[in-house]
Structures are given as structure tokens and as C-alpha cells.
Write an enzyme that holds these catalytic residues in place. Structure first.
Site, PDB file in Angstrom:
ATOM      1  N   ASP A  27     170.941 -32.518 101.184  1.00 32.61           N
ATOM      2  CA  ASP A  27     171.550 -31.202 101.323  1.00 32.61           C
ATOM      3  C   ASP A  27     171.011 -30.643 102.635  1.00 32.61           C
ATOM      4  O   ASP A  27     169.820 -30.348 102.744  1.00 32.61           O
ATOM      5  CB  ASP A  27     171.130 -30.336 100.122  1.00 32.61           C
ATOM      6  CG  ASP A  27     171.594 -28.891 100.246  1.00 32.61           C
ATOM      7  OD1 ASP A  27     172.035 -28.483 101.336  1.00 32.61           O
ATOM      8  OD2 ASP A  27     171.494 -28.166  99.229  1.00 32.61           O
ATOM      9  N   LYS A  55     167.477 -28.958  93.870  1.00 30.33           N
ATOM     10  CA  LYS A  55     167.512 -30.057  92.908  1.00 30.33           C
ATOM     11  C   LYS A  55     167.689 -31.396  93.591  1.00 30.33           C
ATOM     12  O   LYS A  55     168.099 -31.479  94.726  1.00 30.33           O
ATOM     13  CB  LYS A  55     168.632 -29.800  91.897  1.00 30.33           C
ATOM     14  CG  LYS A  55     168.109 -29.149  90.639  1.00 30.33           C
ATOM     15  CD  LYS A  55     167.132 -30.072  89.907  1.00 30.33           C
ATOM     16  CE  LYS A  55     166.171 -29.246  89.058  1.00 30.33           C
ATOM     17  NZ  LYS A  55     165.111 -30.059  88.471  1.00 30.33           N
ATOM     18  N   TYR A  99     159.386 -25.284  94.673  1.00 27.39           N
ATOM     19  CA  TYR A  99     160.804 -25.412  94.391  1.00 27.39           C
ATOM     20  C   TYR A  99     161.613 -25.501  95.686  1.00 27.39           C
ATOM     21  O   TYR A  99     161.566 -24.604  96.507  1.00 27.39           O
ATOM     22  CB  TYR A  99     161.306 -24.229  93.552  1.00 27.39           C
ATOM     23  CG  TYR A  99     162.756 -24.399  93.196  1.00 27.39           C
ATOM     24  CD1 TYR A  99     163.148 -25.410  92.337  1.00 27.39           C
ATOM     25  CD2 TYR A  99     163.741 -23.589  93.758  1.00 27.39           C
ATOM     26  CE1 TYR A  99     164.478 -25.613  92.034  1.00 27.39           C
ATOM     27  CE2 TYR A  99     165.075 -23.781  93.453  1.00 27.39           C
ATOM     28  CZ  TYR A  99     165.433 -24.795  92.591  1.00 27.39           C
ATOM     29  OH  TYR A  99     166.757 -24.999  92.303  1.00 27.39           O
TER      30      TYR A  99
HETATM   31  C1  F6R Z   1     170.726 -25.015  91.754  1.00 22.11           C
HETATM   32  C2  F6R Z   1     171.019 -24.366  93.036  1.00 22.11           C
HETATM   33  C3  F6R Z   1     171.438 -22.944  93.039  1.00 22.11           C
HETATM   34  C4  F6R Z   1     170.366 -22.044  93.631  1.00 22.11           C
HETATM   35  C5  F6R Z   1     170.759 -20.553  93.493  1.00 22.11           C
HETATM   36  C6  F6R Z   1     169.733 -19.629  94.136  1.00 22.11           C
HETATM   37  O1  F6R Z   1     170.205 -26.279  91.904  1.00 22.11           O
HETATM   38  O2  F6R Z   1     170.921 -24.980  94.080  1.00 22.11           O
HETATM   39  O3  F6R Z   1     171.781 -22.547  91.737  1.00 22.11           O
HETATM   40  O4  F6R Z   1     169.141 -22.266  93.019  1.00 22.11           O
HETATM   41  O5  F6R Z   1     172.000 -20.332  94.121  1.00 22.11           O
HETATM   42  O6  F6R Z   1     169.557 -20.009  95.446  1.00 22.11           O
HETATM   43  P1  F6R Z   1     168.639 -19.221  96.488  1.00 22.11           P
HETATM   44  O7  F6R Z   1     167.297 -19.072  95.858  1.00 22.11           O
HETATM   45  O8  F6R Z   1     168.669 -20.101  97.685  1.00 22.11           O
HETATM   46  O9  F6R Z   1     169.305 -17.896  96.714  1.00 22.11           O
HETATM   47 MG    MG Z   2     171.749 -26.359  98.543  1.00 27.42          MG
HETATM   48 MG    MG Z   3     173.001 -30.099  95.832  1.00 33.31          MG
END
Ligand code: F6R
Ligand code: MG
Ligand code: MG
Length: 379
Positions: A10, A230, A227
Site C-alpha cells: 500500500d 493491515k 499500528y
Molecule cells: C483498515 C484500514 C482503515 C483505516 C481507517 C482509519 O485496515 O486501513 O479502516 O484504519 O480508515 O485510517 P486513519 O487512521 O489513517 O485515518
Molecule cells: Mg491504506
Molecule cells: Mg490495504
């Protein structure tokens, strides 16, 4: 020997964490096109699922070939630069290291690769998942290679009769084990039934030790210690002619299982099998989804891909998965929709918990032991 290498990362989302901008994909195509011209690559395809780019590469180097891994790293650097220019979300998200060193493993991107002699006809399937943890392939792989209710070839095809060897990685203990099915199926299940920790890395056909499946198995959060999104793993499987038929492989996705990784990497959700036109997560940043690409190899050339999970015969699986999604969403912030606490360790949850940790005061010495006053009186 031919090597099929799939490396994914990603490197920026369009919009949010939902998809990949076409300019990033064409940058990857250009770079890999040059590498094919130079002879480093035999062939390639650029694919995507959700916010992840997958580089599907064939070459005559070995597994872990430095030049190939370096090439993938450079491609992801280039797509990151495009993402930065367009201010894509989370540009360079999975590139955890500052520089390439020898091998892309442990630097952020996920890798699955397999070296083999190309058979007279070599059908290969590549699966890509988004919003999903590394262990999401455990259940489908068990079904494909060890469950005769899924794969009648295990009963009928004399070449498959000896069964398969599963190589299982312990993501926490950094250990690896092998189990031979059918005899050790129950022992295998002891471990792979806990996919947050034990992940099937490889499958071999017994007898001739032919490699038949490979997964990307890292856990990004363990690599980074925090974190960082994923793992969104990839899976390669060879099919037919003494291996599971294409349809036996696809069948494993017809009964959707639950996978960890939905919304903020903190929720379980159904693994939704989708066609390429449905690869981008939407509801609640999901649900987690899987796309399938089918190829025939011809002297290392990738003939294809074909969309393997878009067919109408998966509509019922999609409907079931979406019903599961509804049921889980009704749980809101409660387990088991939300992951168990130890799995939340690498999310932002511990940080917010720390803020209110003083709310809990120790119990008085004898408070725990004695029943409430009312109850004592009734006795
Ligand atoms: C799950 C994923 C999304 C982000 C969510 C919050 O694996 O990638 O659900 O965790 O959109 O993202 P941030 O913290 O970047 O705003
Ligand atoms: Mg992403
Ligand atoms: Mg992804």
C-alpha cells in the site's frame, strides 16, 4: 526453473484507504516494462485490490533474488512519489525502511514466491486480499488441500492421494513447523485455527515435494512495532493435473469465513469474494475482500489474467458475506466484532486506554471476598 513472485504494498490510497489512483498503476507498469525489456523480468502484470498494488512477476532468478526484490522496492518508491504529488492518503504507508538492503522481506511490502519447473500446461491462480490479516488464507488453504468435502480430488485423484505438507509459521515465536495431511490434519488445525499467530506459509505435494502454494505471511504491526495498517496478504496456487482443480480452489471461497482487519484493522469481517469491478472497499472501509486472477504460463509468459471470482456462481457467497457483515455491524464496538484485547495491542487503543487508566483503583483487601450486604443477610 521459473520463479513466480508476487510483491504487494500500500503506497497510498485513493480516496482514503479505499483504492489506488490509476497514475500510480501506470507508473508501476512503465517501470516493470523497462525491466522486462532489459531481460531482468520474463513477464509481469500490475494488479490491485483496494488500496494495495500487487506486482506479479515471472523471472528465471531464484526466490529472494536481490535484483527482483530491489526492482519491486524501486517501483514502490516510484508509486509513492506519484502518491505524494497527488497527495494520496497515506503515501508510502507500507515502506517501513528508509533504504533497500538485500531483500524486501521485513521492509514492509508483502512477498509470496515459488520456483518450479513449468509443466506442459501450467494454470496458476493469484489471490489478493484487502483489509485482512496475514492468516486469512489458513481456512481456505485447509479446505483446498485437506478437506475432501471441498476437494473431491483428494479422494478420487491418485496423484493427490498421498496428501499435502503444510509449512506453518509462528508469527510471534519466529518458528516454523511442518504437518502432513491427512494423518496430521488435527494437529495442523490446532495451530492454524489461531490465524492471528499461526500462518500457513507454503504447501507442498507429498511424494515429489512439488511446491503448490505460497502466501505472504508477515505481520506488519510486528515488523513495525506499532499500528501501520493491515497486512492484506497475497496467495499463489498452482492448479490441475494432480493438483486441486481450478474449481476446487475457487470453491474454498464459496463459504465466506471471517477475517480480522476490517475498519482500523480492529474488527472481524466476512472475507467477501469479488470481481475486479468490486475490488475497492466501501462500507465501514470494507468488508474485507478477495479478488482472484487466473493465468496460464507459457515459457514464463503470463497469459491472462482472467477474473476468477467475479462469476455469478459467487453471488450467493457474496450475499451470505453481506448478511454476516450486517450481523457483525450490529455489535458496534463490542467483541467479537471488535478484535480481542490482546489483538488490539498494536492499534491506537492502548493509547486511549492509558488516558483513563487512573479510573481503576485497587479493591480494598477484603472487598473482593465478601458478598454484598443484602445477599449476606438473606442467607
Ligand atoms: C483498515 C484500514 C482503515 C483505516 C481507517 C482509519 O485496515 O486501513 O479502516 O484504519 O480508515 O485510517 P486513519 O487512521 O489513517 O485515518
Ligand atoms: Mg491504506
Ligand atoms: Mg490495504
Amino acid at each position: 526453473m521459473l520463479t513466480l513472485t508476487v510483491i504487494k504494498a500500500d503506497t497510498g490510497g485513493f480516496v482514503g484507504h479505499s483504492s489506488v489512483h490509476p497514475a500510480m498503476l501506470s507508473t508501476a507498469e512503465e517501470k516493470l516494462g523497462l525491466a522486462r525489456l532489459s531481460g531482468l523480468l520474463r513477464d509481469f502484470r500490475v494488479a490491485k485490490v483496494g488500496d494495495d498494488i500487487a506486482l506479479i512477476l515471472t523471472h528465471f532468478g531464484s526466490e529472494d533474488e536481490e535484483d527482483i526484490h530491489h526492482l519491486a522496492w524501486d517501483v514502490f518508491q516510484a508509486t509513492t512519489r506519484v502518491a505524494q504529488r497527488l497527495k494520496m492518503y497515506g503515501a508510502g504507508q507500507d515502506l517501513l525502511a528508509h533504504a533497500f538492503s538485500g531483500n524486501i522481506r521485513g521492509l514492509g511490502p508483502g512477498v509470496a514466491e515459488m520456483s518450479f519447473e513449468e509443466r506442459p500446461s501450467e494454470p496458476v491462480l493469484v489471490f489478493l486480499a484487502d483489509k485482512t490479516g496475514a492468516g486469512a488464507w489458513n481456512l481456505p488453504l485447509f479446505r483446498i488441500f485437506a478437506d475432501p468435502f471441498n476437494t473431491p480430488g483428494l479422494v478420487i485423484d491418485p496423484k493427490m492421494r498421498p496428501g499435502f505438507d503444510f509449512e506453518v509459521l509462528d508469527l510471534l515465536g519466529r518458528r516454523v513447523a511442518r504437518f502432513s495431511t491427512p494423518e496430521e490434519a488435527y494437529d495442523l488445525l490446532l495451530f492454524i485455527g489461531a490465524p492471528s499467530r499461526y500462518v500457513i506459509r507454503r504447501v507442498y505435494r507429498r511424494g515429489d515435494a512439488e511446491p503448490v502454494a505460497a502466501t505472504s505471511t508477515q505481520r506488519l504491526n510486528l515488523v513495525a512495532g506499532r499500528y501501520v495498517g493491515k497486512d492484506d496478504p497475497v496467495l499463489i496456487i498452482r492448479a490441475q493435473s494432480g493438483l486441486p482443480a481450478v474449481g476446487e480452489i475457487l470453491e474454498a471461497f464459496a463459504q465466506p469465513s471471517l477475517a480480522a482487519g476490517w475498519m482500523r484493522g480492529s474488527h472481524y469481517g466476512p472475507l467477501l469474494p469479488v470481481g475486479w469491478d468490486q475490488d475497492a472497499p466501501a462500507r465501514f472501509d470494507g468488508p474485507p475482500r478477495v479478488v482472484g486472477l487466473g493465468f496460464q504460463l507459457a515459457e514464463g509468459r503470463l497469459i491472462g489474467p482472467r477474473d476468477m471470482l467475479g462469476d455469478v456462481s459467487f453471488d450467493s457467497a457474496r450475499r451470505q458475506a453481506l448478511e454476516l457483515a450486517d450481523a457483525l455491524r450490529r455489535m458496534g464496538p463490542f467483541e467479537p466484532h471488535r478484535l480481542p484485547l490482546d489483538e488490539m495491542e498494536y492499534t491506537t487503543l492502548p493509547e486511549v486506554m492509558a488516558r483513563v487508566k487512573d479510573r481503576f483503583v485497587p479493591l480494598e483487601e477484603d472487598e473482593e471476598a465478601s458478598p454484598p450486604a443484602g445477599m449476606a443477610a438473606e442467607r
